[in-house]
Every structure is written in C-alpha cells, then in structure tokens.
Scaffold this motif. Structure first.
Motif, PDB file in Angstrom:
ATOM      1  N   ARG A  56       0.805  -1.178  -0.345  1.00 53.17           N
ATOM      2  CA  ARG A  56       0.391  -0.290   0.222  1.00 53.17           C
ATOM      3  C   ARG A  56       0.470   1.194  -0.208  1.00 53.17           C
ATOM      4  O   ARG A  56       0.337   2.467  -0.448  1.00 53.17           O
ATOM      5  CB  ARG A  56      -1.271  -0.588   0.911  1.00 53.17           C
ATOM      6  CG  ARG A  56      -1.526   1.266   0.833  1.00 53.17           C
ATOM      7  CD  ARG A  56      -2.355   1.400   2.852  1.00 53.17           C
ATOM      8  NE  ARG A  56      -3.874  -0.552   2.032  1.00 53.17           N
ATOM      9  CZ  ARG A  56      -4.950   0.012   3.348  1.00 53.17           C
ATOM     10  NH1 ARG A  56      -5.045   0.496   4.123  1.00 53.17           N
ATOM     11  NH2 ARG A  56      -5.572  -1.153   2.633  1.00 53.17           N
ATOM     12  N   GLN A 108       3.592   2.672  -6.811  1.00 52.99           N
ATOM     13  CA  GLN A 108       1.159   2.957  -6.568  1.00 52.99           C
ATOM     14  C   GLN A 108       1.836   4.247  -6.758  1.00 52.99           C
ATOM     15  O   GLN A 108       2.254   5.336  -6.221  1.00 52.99           O
ATOM     16  CB  GLN A 108       0.861   3.128  -4.657  1.00 52.99           C
ATOM     17  CG  GLN A 108       1.124   1.122  -4.511  1.00 52.99           C
ATOM     18  CD  GLN A 108       0.435   0.652  -5.053  1.00 52.99           C
ATOM     19  OE1 GLN A 108      -0.679   0.597  -6.015  1.00 52.99           O
ATOM     20  NE2 GLN A 108       0.898  -1.231  -5.272  1.00 52.99           N
ATOM     21  N   ASP A 120      -0.568   6.959  -6.082  1.00 51.92           N
ATOM     22  CA  ASP A 120      -1.126   8.195  -4.318  1.00 51.92           C
ATOM     23  C   ASP A 120       0.101   8.261  -4.136  1.00 51.92           C
ATOM     24  O   ASP A 120       0.243   9.372  -3.448  1.00 51.92           O
ATOM     25  CB  ASP A 120      -2.930   7.095  -3.870  1.00 51.92           C
ATOM     26  CG  ASP A 120      -1.889   5.790  -3.808  1.00 51.92           C
ATOM     27  OD1 ASP A 120      -1.862   4.841  -4.051  1.00 51.92           O
ATOM     28  OD2 ASP A 120      -1.842   5.831  -2.171  1.00 51.92           O
ATOM     29  N   ARG A 145      -6.381   5.914  -2.606  1.00 49.47           N
ATOM     30  CA  ARG A 145      -5.683   4.947  -3.626  1.00 49.47           C
ATOM     31  C   ARG A 145      -7.292   4.680  -4.433  1.00 49.47           C
ATOM     32  O   ARG A 145      -7.119   4.056  -4.973  1.00 49.47           O
ATOM     33  CB  ARG A 145      -5.758   4.469  -2.278  1.00 49.47           C
ATOM     34  CG  ARG A 145      -4.817   4.362  -1.367  1.00 49.47           C
ATOM     35  CD  ARG A 145      -4.618   2.978  -0.848  1.00 49.47           C
ATOM     36  NE  ARG A 145      -5.294   3.418   0.775  1.00 49.47           N
ATOM     37  CZ  ARG A 145      -5.267   3.784   1.352  1.00 49.47           C
ATOM     38  NH1 ARG A 145      -3.866   4.542   1.794  1.00 49.47           N
ATOM     39  NH2 ARG A 145      -5.826   3.833   2.702  1.00 49.47           N
ATOM     40  N   CYS A 184      -7.238   6.821  -8.091  1.00 44.78           N
ATOM     41  CA  CYS A 184      -5.653   6.649  -8.868  1.00 44.78           C
ATOM     42  C   CYS A 184      -5.771   5.261  -8.858  1.00 44.78           C
ATOM     43  O   CYS A 184      -5.696   4.738 -10.477  1.00 44.78           O
ATOM     44  CB  CYS A 184      -4.809   6.373  -7.624  1.00 44.78           C
ATOM     45  SG  CYS A 184      -4.049   8.404  -7.748  1.00 44.78           S
ATOM     46  N   ARG A 185      -7.398   3.854  -8.584  1.00 47.44           N
ATOM     47  CA  ARG A 185      -7.334   2.805  -9.312  1.00 47.44           C
ATOM     48  C   ARG A 185      -8.521   3.707 -10.254  1.00 47.44           C
ATOM     49  O   ARG A 185      -7.883   2.565 -11.163  1.00 47.44           O
ATOM     50  CB  ARG A 185      -8.363   2.102  -8.445  1.00 47.44           C
ATOM     51  CG  ARG A 185      -6.734   1.430  -7.195  1.00 47.44           C
ATOM     52  CD  ARG A 185      -8.268   0.238  -6.332  1.00 47.44           C
ATOM     53  NE  ARG A 185      -8.700   0.468  -5.177  1.00 47.44           N
ATOM     54  CZ  ARG A 185      -8.790   1.024  -4.230  1.00 47.44           C
ATOM     55  NH1 ARG A 185      -7.614   0.606  -3.803  1.00 47.44           N
ATOM     56  NH2 ARG A 185     -10.085   1.081  -3.431  1.00 47.44           N
TER      57      ARG A 185
END
Length: 253
Positions: A33, A38, A40, A211, A214-215
């Motif tokens: 995470r 990632q 984000d 999160r 950004c998915r």
C-alpha cells in the motif's frame, strides 16, 4: 556510523507500546500500500518534496550542504535519502529509529557518513542547539500518550539552534479504522511547541480517497487535491526565534 542501542530504549512503557503498534501494522501486510510504485504514493511523496524544497528556499536555505539535520523516527532511511539528493551532506545528517529492523534497513542504504542511533529519541546523546533542522514525519500521530508527545517535542526543541526549525509532516484527522494512530491538529502542534513560529500548509489528498481515485485514473489525484478540505496532512515549519517571542503566530493555508 551506527551507535549502540540507547540504554533505556525499552524502559519507557510508551516505547514498548509503539513497538507493538508497528508490529501489528507489519502483520497486516500493508507494505504494498505504501510502495512508491503505487500512483497515489508517488504523487503524495512528490507533492511533499516540492513543498519542503519551497520552504528551504523561502527561508533562504540555499546552501543545504552546511545545514545539520536530525530526523526522529527515520524508519528505513527514505527521508534522509531525499535530503541527500536535495544537497545535504551525509556527515551533517543524523537519524534516530526505535525499531531495530528499520534501523538495520536504514544502515544498509545510507552512506556511512550518516549517523544513526537505535533507541528512544528522548534518550539520544545529542547536543542542545546542535541542529539547524529537526524533522519528524508521521511520528507524533503514532504516539497516543500526551505526556510522551510533549517529552519528545521538548527534546526536539532543545536540539534546534536559535534560528533553526522543526520540520513537521503529519496528519490531522483521526482514522476510525486504525486505533493505533490519532490525528495531530494544528492546535495540538502549537501546544507542543508554544514558542515556535509556525508556518503550516495543508497537503496530501486523504489516502483512502487517493487510492480509490488512482485505481480509476492517476490523473484524478491532482484534480481532487485542489480542494483543501480533502487534504489530511500538514507540513509545518516551526521556527525557533533567536529570542523567545511573547506570542507565537500561526499562519495556516
């Protein structure tokens, strides 16, 4: 080079509870995470880096190679690596980390010239007024004991030379899903550093929202982050006056 563990690093009850909280986070398996892969996360990091460099510039810190920095809760050394890339010198950087595994990770990636201490920061054998900057990043939100928070803040303040600053990055809102952390609002920060001149700016799109956005598309992060109420963290420059002021103004954006 690395120092031996500080003698009372486990003696304080709150330090033991901090270790337990981080152990629970590790057991939850959330490492991915917080990976820079990632979208984000890298946008959050880059936003904070830009704001931090802007603070250095506004305060006339153009020759970073001469500045001395202590980081409380340096973790695996990521922030210290950022400072090195910004122009700070290894021999002027010092990190303190309570958790042995994180201390070992930091030692493995940082130059030998960076000093690392293992143990409770409040017991670190560091000189008063020896640092231009004392940095903390999401440390105080993991301290649930008010007295321990104040003890650490007082220790950090002693390390800062007059004319220097505490550089603070932490979140201000409670997370109802995580009992191991709590937000540190601006009023609490002011209480912890009553003699500091605080310049604060809100950063960081709320991580759960970031999160999710950004998915769908990483481009949603900067769009949503334009709305200040959606930002959950504060980056603050807590300046130490050459002489103690009668009052300490707070400017928040």
């Amino acid at each position: 080079m690395a120092r031996p563990p500080l003698p009372d690093a486990r003696a304080d009850g709150e330090t033991a509870r901090i270790e337990q909280r981080y152990a629970r986070r590790a057991a939850a398996g959330l490492a991915d995470r917080y990976s820079l892969l990632q979208p984000d996360v890298w946008q959050t990091v880059q936003e904070r880096q830009r704001a931090m460099l802007g603070l250095f510039s506004r305060h006339g810190w153009h020759d970073l190679a001469q500045r001395r920095v202590i980081e409380v809760g340096c973790g695996a050394g990521g922030n210290l690596l950022e400072l090195l890339r910004a122009g700070f010198r290894p021999e002027h950087l010092c990190g303190i980390e309570l958790l042995a595994e994180r201390h070992a990770e930091a030692r493995a990636v940082l130059p030998a010239g960076v000093t690392l201490h293992l143990g409770d920061a409040c017991a670190a054998p560091l000189p008063e007024a020896g640092a231009d900057l004392v940095l903390q990043s999401t440390v105080f939100s993991s301290l649930l004991d008010d007295a321990f928070q104040q003890r650490l803040a007082d220790t950090m303040w002693r390390w800062v030379r007059p004319g220097g600053a505490v550089l603070w990055y932490d979140f201000t809102w409670n997370n109802p899903r995580n009992r191991d952390v709590r937000g540190v609002p601006l009023a609490r920060m002011r209480a912890l550093f009553p003699h500091g001149r605080i310049e604060a700016q809100r950063l960081t799109l709320a991580p759960p929202l970031a999160r999710a956005a950004c998915r769908l598309s990483p481009s949603l992060y900067p769009l949503l982050n334009m709305l200040p109420p959606l930002r959950t963290h504060v980056l603050a420059w807590i300046g130490k006056p050459v002489s103690t002021p009668v009052s300490a103004p707070v400017n928040a954006r």
